[in-house]
Write a protein that holds these residues in place. Structure first.
Motif, PDB file in Angstrom:
ATOM      1  N   THR A 393       0.837  -1.204   0.000  1.00 24.29           N
ATOM      2  CA  THR A 393       0.000   0.000   0.000  1.00 24.29           C
ATOM      3  C   THR A 393       0.870   1.250   0.000  1.00 24.29           C
ATOM      4  OG1 THR A 393      -1.640  -1.278   1.205  1.00 24.29           O
ATOM      5  CG2 THR A 393      -1.945   1.100   1.185  1.00 24.29           C
ATOM      6  N   SER A 502      -8.206  -4.670   4.370  1.00 27.83           N
ATOM      7  CA  SER A 502      -7.469  -4.288   3.155  1.00 27.83           C
ATOM      8  C   SER A 502      -6.397  -5.325   2.823  1.00 27.83           C
ATOM      9  CB  SER A 502      -6.868  -2.894   3.299  1.00 27.83           C
ATOM     10  OG  SER A 502      -5.860  -2.927   4.258  1.00 27.83           O
ATOM     11  N   ASP A 532      -3.344  -3.125  -5.852  1.00 26.53           N
ATOM     12  CA  ASP A 532      -2.727  -3.396  -4.550  1.00 26.53           C
ATOM     13  C   ASP A 532      -3.306  -4.752  -4.123  1.00 26.53           C
ATOM     14  OD1 ASP A 532      -1.805  -3.428  -1.983  1.00 26.53           O
ATOM     15  OD2 ASP A 532      -2.728  -1.536  -1.358  1.00 26.53           O
TER      16      ASP A 532
END
Ligand code: ADP
Ligand code: MG
Length: 688
Positions: A393, A502, A532
């Motif tokens: 990230t 995430s 990502d």
């Protein structure tokens, strides 16, 4: 045209000079006459003024005469009154005379004795008469006193009238004197004006005479000039006739010249337009060549490029066990990475290795040519791969004060497309998608929980599209920031722990660059996918259960599918298993054909992460040996033979990486460089 003017300009010059002197003399004469007429005009004005004054004096005289007449009338009236008064006086005198006569008669001695008897008879009558006479006398006396009073008044009036008449006479005398004086003045003024007028006229006459004389002299000169001008006039007439003929011929000549010029212009326009066509053709060819060169350059670097970035040790990670440096770099070769694993030093060769101190800018410089190639209509995928916490990230999104590839790529696209204006007009749109547990979520939509589907375009083009996927057109950094903020917000609303969530989902930023060249009519459309990926760390099957197990299976499935797809492409299999995961299915058109892929493998420097780092680097090594597209370089061929054709992940046996000696690596590099040079030369000769 120029020659014609030269022919008749010489005689004209001479005659013009003579004409000029005549005209100047005439001009002087005219100016003198103008001056004189101005003088006469001024005198006329003066005369008018004097006339006006005379008329004023006359008016005053008439007024005075009227006054005199009025006074005379008054005097006549007074005289009449005087006459009446005199008449009354006469009457009064008569009365007085009568009275005196009466009183005299009364005073006469009475002859009484003589006529006593008779008188007695008569005396009563006389007495009566006397009484009456006395009464009459009384009345007359009264009348007399009234008349006297009247007379006195009349006399007084007469005196006053006489006084006022004498005053009036005096006034008349004064007025007459004034009138005489005014008349005298008027006459004197008239006289002086007359003299002045005569004098001015005389002067003007003398001046006019002298000027006339001068004009006569000038006229004589002009006549002389005219005499000399006549031959010049003759030549001029001759020239004029000649010119007239030429002028008569001129329309025809002009028409002819215009026709010729038109023909020439048409010819030149034709030449210019054909030159333009040629230029346009060359421009198009050069544009295609540039695109080809750029593409070739990117291809030479490898259609699948694999870079590695090792993140630095963060504050708070300085555990005694972890501080040992497990990752080392080759100072002479920036494509080599050494990893110490269980006492063995493993060597990994990639396209480029970024050491811990590499900046975001340095990383971006390496990927920017890929980013710009999507302006030329190529599809590009940039993946950040690695275990959770390895810096994926950070590399893709970065931090606000030091943004990552996502924001830098969009900034670069803005500046690159603005440089191509005004020939090219570009539209840049962005979408943000998350793939979690094999479901697709629209991060820019109104409802982030809504699941999206991937469908085949109904137009039969074989293209895929995502119905309902939100796209935003972006034109500035502010727009990008707004879009990113919205995406983050939507991503956060759907989960309880964003960090954990995430790392378990793939985040895709899809940038579409559509261009149109108004001069050539060319259209391009390129797609840049910035991914990502979810954390690649292995989760032991026994350890995970429930939702964690499902998450792990989904991540494993999609990352394996990514490896399988790349492998099938590399091996030019007729079937590429794009449909095995949502990720590969969604990115199908950006992975196949002439697309370009960059894999940024993130590695953690910590000792506790070494085994995951080994897995990531092995995956990277396998991906690197795959060639997308029709051609493949010798380097790729040489390297692909040394690696497995089947990418493995999480629980799949990892084939041992064949270590290459550094010396061999350098030789291979030199070989690759000479290959690059050869292709460069061939490109140059193509361009020529
Ligand atoms: P991932 O997305 O792979 O889970 P992150 O990008 O969240 O990993 O990085 C984990 C931590 O390491 C974050 O705190 C991040 O700021 C830090 N980090 C990663 N790479 C770098 C780098 N190149 N320089 C400084 N800090 C980094
Ligand atoms: Mg992350």
């Amino acid at each position: 045209m120029t020659i014609l003017i030269l022919e008749w300009s010489n005689p004209l010059n001479k005659s013009c000079a003579i004409h000029f002197s005549c005209v100047s003399q005439l001009f002087i004469f005219c100016s003198v006459m103008l001056h004189l007429s101005q003088d006469v005009e001024a005198l006329r004005g003066e005369l008018c003024r004097k006339d006006e004054e005379c008329r004023e004096q006359e008016r005053r005289l008439a007024a005075l005469e009227q006054q005199v007449q009025e006074r005379t009338g008054v005097i006549v009236q007074l005289q009449q009154q005087l006459e009446e008064a005199a008449q009354r006086r006469q009457e009064l005198q008569l009365l007085r005379d009568g009275e005196e006569t009466l009183s005299r008669q009364a005073a006469l001695p009475l002859q009484v004795k003589y006529v006593t008897k008779t008188v007695e008879v008569e005396s009563a009558q006389s007495k009566q008469a006397l009484i009456e006479a006395q009464a009459h006398n009384q009345a007359l006396q009264e009348q007399l006193s009234v008349q006297r009073q009247l007379l006195r008044e009349l006399e007084q009036q007469l005196h006053e009238s006489q006084r006022s008449s004498s005053q009036l006479r005096q006034q008349i005398l004064v007025y007459e004197g004034e009138m005489e004086r005014a008349q005298g003045q008027l006459e004197a003024e008239m006289q002086s004006l007359e003299e002045e007028k005569n004098r001015v006229i005389e002067e003007a006459f003398i001046r006019a005479e002298s000027e006339m004389k001068a004009v006569h002299e000038n006229l004589a000169g002009v006549r002389m000039n005219l005499l000399t001008l006549q031959p010049a006039l003759r030549t001029l007439t001759c020239d004029y006739n000649c010119l007239k003929r030429q002028v008569q011929d001129f329309p025809y000549m002009l028409e002819k010249a215009i026709t010729e010029a038109k023909q020439e212009i048409c010819q030149v326009i034709g030449e210019v337009s054909s030159a333009n066509q040629e230029l346009l053709r060359k421009y198009k060819r050069e544009m295609n060549l540039r695109k080809k060169c750029h593409n070739e350059l990117v291809r030479l670097k490898g259609n699948i490029r694999v870079l590695c970035r090792v993140r630095p040790v963060c504050a708070g990670e300085t555990d005694a066990a972890d501080t040992k440096n497990k990752v080392t770099f080759d100072p002479d070769d920036d494509a080599v990475l050494y990893l110490s694993n269980k006492g063995k030093l493993m060597t990994f060769e990639l396209d480029k290795v970024f050491p811990t101190q590499a900046t975001q800018e340095e990383v971006f410089q390496e990927v920017q040519s890929l980013v710009t190639s999507c302006i030329d209509g190529f599809n590009v995928c940039i993946f950040a791969y690695g275990q959770t916490g390895s810096g994926k990230t950070y590399t893709m999104e970065g931090v606000p004060e030091d943004p990552g590839i996502n924001q830098r790529a969009l900034r670069l696209l803005f500046s690159a497309v603005s440089e191509k204006k005004p020939d090219w007009d570009y539209k840049i749109t962005v979408s943000m998608v998350e793939i979690y547990n094999e479901t697709l979520r629209n991060l820019l939509g109104d409802n982030p929980n809504e699941k999206l589907d991937i469908k085949m375009c109904p137009d039969g083009s074989g293209q895929l599209y995502v119905p309902g996927l939100t796209e935003f057109t972006v034109e500035s950094v502010e727009d990008i920031n707004k879009v990113f903020d919205l995406g983050h917000m939507n991503r956060a609303t759907a989960c309880t722990n964003l960090n954990e969530h995430s790392s378990r989902s793939h985040a895709l930023l899809i940038v579409t660059v559509a261009g149109f060249n108004s001069s050539t009519g060319h259209r391009t459309s390129g797609k840049l996918n910035l991914v990502d990926l979810a954390g690649s760390e292995r989760i032991t099957k026994s350890g995970a259960e429930g939702s964690r197990l499902r998450e792990a299976q989904c991540i494993n499935k999609s990352l394996s599918a990514l490896g399988d797809v790349i492998n099938a492409l590399r091996s030019k299999h007729s079937h590429v298993p794009f449909r095995n995961s949502r990720l590969t299915y969604l990115l199908q058109d950006s992975l196949s054909g002439d697309s370009k892929t960059l894999m940024m493998v993130q590695v953690s420097p910590l000792e506790s992460n070494v085994s995951e780092s080994v897995c990531s680097l092995k995956f990277a090594q396998r991906v690197r040996s795959v060639e997308i597209g029709p051609s493949s370089s010798s380097r790729r061929q040489a390297e692909s033979s040394s690696t497995s054709s089947s990418p493995t992940h999480d629980g799949v046996e990892v084939q041992r990486h064949k270590h290459t000696h550094p010396q061999v690596t350098r030789t291979l590099k030199r070989k690759n460089q000479s290959n690059l040079r050869d292709v460069g030369y061939s490109l140059l000769s193509n361009m020529k």
